[in-house]
Design an enzyme around this catalytic site. Structure first.
Site, PDB file in Angstrom:
ATOM      1  N   HIS A   1      -5.756  -0.961   7.811  1.00 38.95           N
ATOM      2  CA  HIS A   1      -6.183  -2.299   8.013  1.00 38.95           C
ATOM      3  C   HIS A   1      -6.257  -2.198   9.680  1.00 38.95           C
ATOM      4  CE1 HIS A   1      -6.669  -6.567   8.375  1.00 38.95           C
ATOM      5  NE2 HIS A   1      -5.491  -7.000   8.015  1.00 38.95           N
TER       6      HIS A   1
ATOM      7  N   GLN B   1       0.785  -1.104  -0.017  1.00 44.22           N
ATOM      8  CA  GLN B   1      -0.041   0.013   0.005  1.00 44.22           C
ATOM      9  C   GLN B   1       1.074   1.192  -0.005  1.00 44.22           C
ATOM     10  OE1 GLN B   1      -3.461   0.457  -0.137  1.00 44.22           O
ATOM     11  NE2 GLN B   1      -3.775  -1.524  -0.377  1.00 44.22           N
TER      12      GLN B   1
ATOM     13  N   SER C   1      14.436  -0.150   0.252  1.00 49.98           N
ATOM     14  CA  SER C   1      13.327   0.516  -0.378  1.00 49.98           C
ATOM     15  C   SER C   1      13.595   1.957  -0.671  1.00 49.98           C
ATOM     16  CB  SER C   1      11.866   0.443   0.520  1.00 49.98           C
ATOM     17  OG  SER C   1      11.251  -0.938   0.631  1.00 49.98           O
TER      18      SER C   1
END
Length: 578
Positions: free
Chosen positions: A208, A118, A149
């Protein structure tokens, strides 16, 4: 539900109290006194009677569906009627982007923590939407030192020099809205440090509800000096970004989202959550609670969204080839059909149209498959839901995440491959010669099994008291519009492994359960030429969910997702073409 039982999103205790005060639904038959997940010691016939009683009862029996109302001073709230239940939504669109500065009033920096499924999508969509709104709000990526990342984030336009990329803890401390998009297991292991770095009166944003479930299992809660909201796109991150980009010229397209306000310390939480959802490109946003979200979401991933569909295509492929069907035709009649013509038909016209598209002989075969598969699928789904609701599945995810690393003298056990068997190699060959826009065949037996699974999941969520918007998004829309297109493009791993770690773990754990129960119970029933359960077929034809799906179809994304084999918007390790 009576107006007096309307529930306030910002007060979960009020929700529980109102639910307790709501008129009681009729008591279910005594046969359902034991849960399927603990029914191993009960005779199979008794288990069947229990599930039959559950399905034969009217949809209203079971937990009452909450009426989740909310107030917004920025966006237009609409009332929709889904199967006789009133719900409230906010429509999205790029024409609403000028409202984002007002929705995000008081926010100078949005910190996006994590760069998994996400993170990349939400960060880029937020950045682009705020730029279009001519807002000076900074969207900053926060990553742990040494993370691989960083290069990916830089490639997406986030840099240290511009103040849009930095250390995770500096980003958390400096942000007014912290979007916590690291893996669920990492959240469970690091929440105390994250909370300690957040500014008083800042807002924690989740996509979530897993962290709430983890805290509840430990008897804990969120700090009282921050607001806690959630915006939960009903699809994997790559879908969220892909549809946003595809919709740039037509006033927006994206993935529907649910939102929840769990804690609101200063009255801003609802508008911030809705602004976040609009900025992501959500065609429509519906209300839920953080608890209902994690129960339906974790369950759905293990069900038809990922795990169950993987299990049924493996079982069907094996069945067809054992019956003498050519391997390539067997793949086409399972994976290609489900992710192609069946998904497309359900997306645009609903499940009944799949049935109505069949010949008379095809309808008979559909009925056999549906009748034989419904209860076995529900058996596993019921168990899975209760494992999630009890906290057992949440604990399993946390422990699995810790097994990714060496400890206690035992080796590391990262997730393994799920697409190396003969079936998926056949799939590579099928795709290499597949004509453009080919949707595969509509095989009636495959359709019957798949639709039975979908209806069984709908029924479990309905009996557990979820709203129709949540039920339909978690059982239908996310499946056919967001996830199945990825399996159609490059197979099961391309679908599953573009999702969150929690989803990937759950799919691997539960897919074999569906494969096993269909093979051992459903297909055996068909081969014995057992009578078709006509009540099941009749209930399917008349179920009110079909009308609710029609309403939701009118709110679907304005474009269909395009997933080329060489897609560059997916996880880096999955970008090589097959």
């Amino acid at each position: 539900m009576a107006a007096s039982t309307t529930l306030a999103l910002s007060h979960p205790k009020t929700l529980a109290a109102a639910a307790a005060a709501a008129p009681k639904a009729p008591t279910a038959p005594a046969a359902v006194s034991f849960p399927v997940s603990h029914a191993a010691c009960a005779p199979l016939a008794a288990r069947r009677r229990a599930v039959t009683a559950m399905v034969a009862a009217p949809p209203a029996v079971g937990a009452a569906m909450p009426s989740l109302d909310f107030d917004t001073s920025v966006f237009n709230k609409e009332k929709v009627s889904l199967a006789g239940h009133e719900e409230y939504i906010v429509r999205g669109g790029r024409n609403l982007f000028p409202l984002l500065p007002e929705a995000f009033k008081g926010i100078k920096q949005i910190g996006v923590i994590g760069w998994g499924s996400q993170g990349p999508a939400q960060a880029q969509n937020l950045r682009d939407s705020l730029a279009e709104a001519k807002s000076d709000i900074v969207v900053k990526i926060g990553l742990r030192k040494g993370s691989k990342s960083f290069d990916e984030a830089r490639a997406a336009g986030f840099t240290e020099e511009s103040g849009t990329l930095g250390d995770i803890w500096e980003t958390v401390s400096g942000s007014d809205l912290v979007l916590l998009l690291i893996s669920d297991a990492a959240q469970a292991d690091n929440y105390e440090k994250i909370f300690s770095h957040m500014k008083p009166n800042s807002i924690l944003g989740l996509s979530h509800g897993f962290l709430l479930g983890h805290l509840q299992s430990a008897g804990l809660d969120f700090p009282k000096n921050i607001s806690v909201i959630a915006v939960c796109p009903k699809g994997m991150g790559p879908s969220v970004r892909r549809l946003y980009v595809q919709g740039k010229e037509i006033n927006g397209a994206g993935i529907n989202s649910s939102f929840a306000v769990h804690q609101d310390v200063d009255g801003r939480a609802t508008d911030v959550a809705l602004g976040w959802s609009v900025a992501l490109g959500s065609p429509f946003t519906f209300a839920t609670t953080l608890e209902q979200e994690y129960k339906s979401d974790i369950f759905g991933e293990r069900g038809i969204l990922l795990g169950a569909v993987h299990g049924i295509v493996e079982a069907l492929f094996r069945r067809y080839t054992e019956q003498g069907m050519d391997e390539e035709m067997a793949y086409k009649n399972t994976v290609e059909g489900i992710t192609g013509i069946i998904s497309k038909t359900i997306s645009k016209k609903g499940m009944l149209e799949v049935y109505n598209s069949l010949t008379e002989e095809g309808k008979k075969e559909f009925n056999k498959a549906y009748s034989a598969s419904f209860y076995p699928c529900m058996d596993i789904l019921y168990e899975c839901y209760e494992d999630v609701a009890s906290g057992s599945e949440i604990r399993s995810v946390v422990l699995a995440g810790r097994r990714f690393y060496e400890k206690e003298g035992l080796p590391a056990f990262p997730m393994g491959n799920i697409d190396q068997t003969r079936m998926w190699k056949v799939g590579e060959k099928v795709r290499s010669t597949r004509p453009e826009n080919d949707l595969g065949p509509l095989h009636p037996f495959t359709a019957g099994v798949y639709v039975a699974l979908m209806m069984a999941q709908i029924e479990v969520l309905r009996k557990k008291g979820h709203s129709y918007s949540e039920i339909i998004n978690e059982s239908v829309i996310e499946s056919v519009d967001s996830l199945n297109p990825f399996m159609h493009a490059r197979g099961v791993a391309f679908m599953v492994d573009n999702c969150s770690t929690t989803a990937r773990l759950g799919s691997r754990k539960w897919a074999p359960r569906f494969d096993y129960i269909l093979t051992q119970q459903a297909f055996v029933t068909v081969d014995k030429d057992a009578p078709i359960n006509q009540d099941l077929i009749s209930n399917f034809m008349s179920d009110p969910v079909h009308g609710a799906i029609e309403v939701c179809a009118e709110l679907r994304p304005t474009v269909d997702i395009s997933v080329p084999a060489n897609a560059d918007f997916v996880r880096p390790e999955l970008r090589q073409s097959s």
